[in-house]
Design a protein around this motif. Structure first.
Motif, PDB file in Angstrom:
ATOM      1  N   GLU A 113       0.955  -0.936  -0.335  1.00 18.16           N
ATOM      2  CA  GLU A 113      -0.382   0.066  -0.121  1.00 18.16           C
ATOM      3  C   GLU A 113       0.449   1.671   0.167  1.00 18.16           C
ATOM      4  O   GLU A 113       0.828   2.478  -0.723  1.00 18.16           O
ATOM      5  N   MET A 114       1.999   1.222   0.919  1.00 17.62           N
ATOM      6  CA  MET A 114       2.527   2.528   0.724  1.00 17.62           C
ATOM      7  C   MET A 114       3.614   2.504  -0.852  1.00 17.62           C
ATOM      8  O   MET A 114       3.681   3.877  -0.910  1.00 17.62           O
ATOM      9  N   LEU A 115       3.484   1.576  -0.902  1.00 13.86           N
ATOM     10  CA  LEU A 115       4.738   1.262  -2.437  1.00 13.86           C
ATOM     11  C   LEU A 115       3.335   2.410  -3.297  1.00 13.86           C
ATOM     12  O   LEU A 115       3.722   2.482  -4.264  1.00 13.86           O
ATOM     13  N   GLU A 116       2.291   1.687  -3.416  1.00 18.52           N
ATOM     14  CA  GLU A 116       1.346   2.233  -4.939  1.00 18.52           C
ATOM     15  C   GLU A 116       0.804   4.068  -4.217  1.00 18.52           C
ATOM     16  O   GLU A 116       0.739   4.546  -5.198  1.00 18.52           O
ATOM     17  N   SER A 117       0.589   4.696  -2.851  1.00 21.09           N
ATOM     18  CA  SER A 117       0.508   5.866  -2.287  1.00 21.09           C
ATOM     19  C   SER A 117       1.310   6.614  -2.563  1.00 21.09           C
ATOM     20  O   SER A 117       2.017   7.328  -3.315  1.00 21.09           O
ATOM     21  N   HIS A 118       2.920   5.841  -2.817  1.00 18.11           N
ATOM     22  CA  HIS A 118       3.929   6.576  -3.198  1.00 18.11           C
ATOM     23  C   HIS A 118       4.760   6.411  -4.870  1.00 18.11           C
ATOM     24  O   HIS A 118       4.891   8.122  -4.960  1.00 18.11           O
ATOM     25  N   LYS A 119       3.775   5.789  -5.344  1.00 14.99           N
ATOM     26  CA  LYS A 119       4.334   6.220  -6.795  1.00 14.99           C
ATOM     27  C   LYS A 119       2.799   7.331  -7.230  1.00 14.99           C
ATOM     28  O   LYS A 119       3.179   7.863  -8.429  1.00 14.99           O
ATOM     29  N   ALA A 120       2.101   7.233  -6.873  1.00 16.63           N
ATOM     30  CA  ALA A 120       0.739   8.350  -6.589  1.00 16.63           C
ATOM     31  C   ALA A 120       1.159   9.733  -6.359  1.00 16.63           C
ATOM     32  O   ALA A 120       1.129  10.726  -7.289  1.00 16.63           O
ATOM     33  N   TYR A 121       2.245  10.263  -5.360  1.00 17.45           N
ATOM     34  CA  TYR A 121       2.791  10.987  -4.752  1.00 17.45           C
ATOM     35  C   TYR A 121       3.809  11.335  -5.915  1.00 17.45           C
ATOM     36  O   TYR A 121       4.160  12.937  -5.789  1.00 17.45           O
ATOM     37  N   GLY A 122       4.520  10.811  -5.744  1.00 16.89           N
ATOM     38  CA  GLY A 122       5.836  11.088  -6.822  1.00 16.89           C
ATOM     39  C   GLY A 122       6.887  11.866  -6.298  1.00 16.89           C
ATOM     40  O   GLY A 122       7.896  12.879  -7.061  1.00 16.89           O
ATOM     41  N   GLY A 123       6.809  11.581  -4.994  1.00 17.00           N
ATOM     42  CA  GLY A 123       7.917  12.234  -4.845  1.00 17.00           C
ATOM     43  C   GLY A 123       9.534  11.686  -4.545  1.00 17.00           C
ATOM     44  O   GLY A 123       9.088  10.799  -4.592  1.00 17.00           O
ATOM     45  N   ILE A 124      10.262  12.083  -3.867  1.00 18.21           N
ATOM     46  CA  ILE A 124      11.552  11.477  -3.716  1.00 18.21           C
ATOM     47  C   ILE A 124      11.402  10.138  -2.542  1.00 18.21           C
ATOM     48  O   ILE A 124      11.518   8.922  -2.312  1.00 18.21           O
ATOM     49  N   GLY A 125      10.238  10.246  -1.604  1.00 15.90           N
ATOM     50  CA  GLY A 125      10.046   9.419  -0.410  1.00 15.90           C
ATOM     51  C   GLY A 125       8.642   9.640   0.400  1.00 15.90           C
ATOM     52  O   GLY A 125       7.975  10.916   0.419  1.00 15.90           O
TER      53      GLY A 125
END
Length: 415
Positions: free
Chosen positions: A130-142
């Motif tokens: 779930e973190m990985l999918e959210s991270h891809k949506a955000y588009g930041g470094i971390g």
């Protein structure tokens, strides 16, 4: 990047022996990351969760323990979970971000698109996918895993302020003296490889200050003494705080359980959390029994297949029994961890306690505590090869290895 081309690497920071003092006497002969919770090494729960990540190519354990301490475990867990696990030994502590950077070439060997960074001493349900999918949506470094806690607890951790709409980290401060937010850092992150450029910039600025600052020789020496080593970079103060508010860091909030394992006592609490989680993830690991052909089991209990438990014993809730344990008739175990090669004789009782490897509890003995995880003597701990003789009662105490107890005691530390 097409999802088929993505690769993920996981780094688990396991620290080293100099950080194991808080876990004594259980860390004298066993690295804290390999201490069993719910019958499995502490880091095993992290690695099991990583197995669910698509396109996972490698798990690295990074620390400064001797390589021999982790060689056997890395080999066995790689075979068991079919996940490549490798231990990388630092020459010295480099800090949480510095450790990542020190092994950047190894970490980037498979050209991963994303890098997870996990601290070994956290206990949670690890919502990595779930973190990985959210991270891809955000588009930041971390992206940071975060959780809301009470204001009293928040000051013990990194506190942050996040935009409620975009989830961007607007402000981050590590263990502030005054209250900032009840949203705290859980010590689990996912980054893009751009994190290495950010760490490199910290190195560059620190080297400039250390070596090119225009100061007289004496003042320059004093500045160097006050400063951190140029090759020691902390993730929280040196990376996260400066990146906050720059549209580079985002949060994923968990509403599930989360704990930091700061003491041996907390390991009992966390073992209970993992045992409870086994109900949905690994029900085959939980023991059962009605007191007829096997021991009476109450609640969530793990029993290693090699352990011998008498059918008249009563076990649980929240009990973890390790390899080659022998439990005699009439024994009562509750809220405890019993480690390898322990013998518990007839009618002994263990409640709110950890019984160390190769220890022996005599007939009608009692090893117990109040069960307060937040106090030093709230859990009774017996180190390795401790003998408690018949009818001896040990309450709210810590006993170091290789001791013979022939007198009852309460609220003592036996060195």
């Amino acid at each position: 990047m097409d999802s088929a081309d993505e690769k993920v690497v996981v780094v688990i920071l396991v620290a080293g022996p100099s950080k194991g003092t808080r876990f004594r006497p259980l860390s004298f002969n066993t690295p804290e990351p390999l201490f069993p919770l719910a019958g499995q090494p502490m880091v095993h729960h992290h690695i099991s969760a990583c197995k669910k990540i698509p396109n996972l190519v490698q798990v690295f354990l990074i620390g400064y323990y001797d390589e021999r301490e982790f060689a056997l475990y890395c080999s066995s867990v790689s075979n068991e979970l079919k996940v490549p696990v490798r231990y990388l030994k630092e020459d010295k502590p480099h800090g949480s971000a510095g450790s990542l950077y020190y092994f950047r070439d190894r970490i980037m060997e498979e050209t991963p698109s994303h890098i997870f960074l996990l601290n070994f001493d956290v206990c949670c349900n690890f919502p990595l996918l779930e973190m990985l999918e959210s991270h891809k949506a955000y588009g930041g470094i971390g992206t940071l895993l975060v959780i809301k806690v009470s204001a009293e607890l928040a000051s013990q951790f990194g506190e942050l302020v996040a935009d409620p709409a975009s989830q961007e980290v607007l402000h981050y401060t590590e263990k502030p003296e005054t209250f900032v937010s009840n949203l705290i850092n859980c010590g689990i992150y996912v980054f893009t490889p751009n994190i290495f450029s950010v760490i490199q910039e910290v190195y560059r600025l620190r080297e400039e200050k250390a070596y090119t600052r225009n100061l007289p020789n004496y003042e320059s020496q004093q500045f160097a003494i006050r400063s951190l080593p140029t090759d020691f970079v902390r993730l929280d103060q040196d990376i996260l705080s400066p990146l906050a508010g720059k549209k580079q860091l985002y949060t994923y909030e968990t509403t599930e359980f989360w704990e930091q394992i700061k003491s041996p006592g907390m390991s009992i609490k966390c073992s209970a959390l993992y045992l409870s989680r086994f109900r949905s993830t690994s029900p085959h690991l939980l023991a059962s029994g009605d007191g007829n052909r096997s021991a009476s089991v109450v609640g969530d209990v793990y029993v290693h297949p090699s352990a011998r438990v008498h059918p008249t014993a009563k076990i649980g809730p929240n009990v973890s029994i390790s390899a080659n344990v022998r439990i005699a008739p009439g024994v009562r175990l509750k809220n405890c961890i019993v480690l390898d090669d322990v013998e518990i004789m007839e009618n002994a009782v263990v409640v709110n306690a950890i019984v160390g490897w190769k220890s022996s509890l005599g007939r009608w003995s009692r090893v117990q505590a109040d069960g307060d995880y937040d106090t030093k003597l709230g859990i009774t701990i017996l180190g390795e090869s401790v003998t408690v003789e018949d009818e001896v009662v040990v309450i709210n105490s810590i006993v170091l290895p290789n001791k013979v107890l022939n007198l009852s005691m309460q609220e003592e530390i036996i060195l």
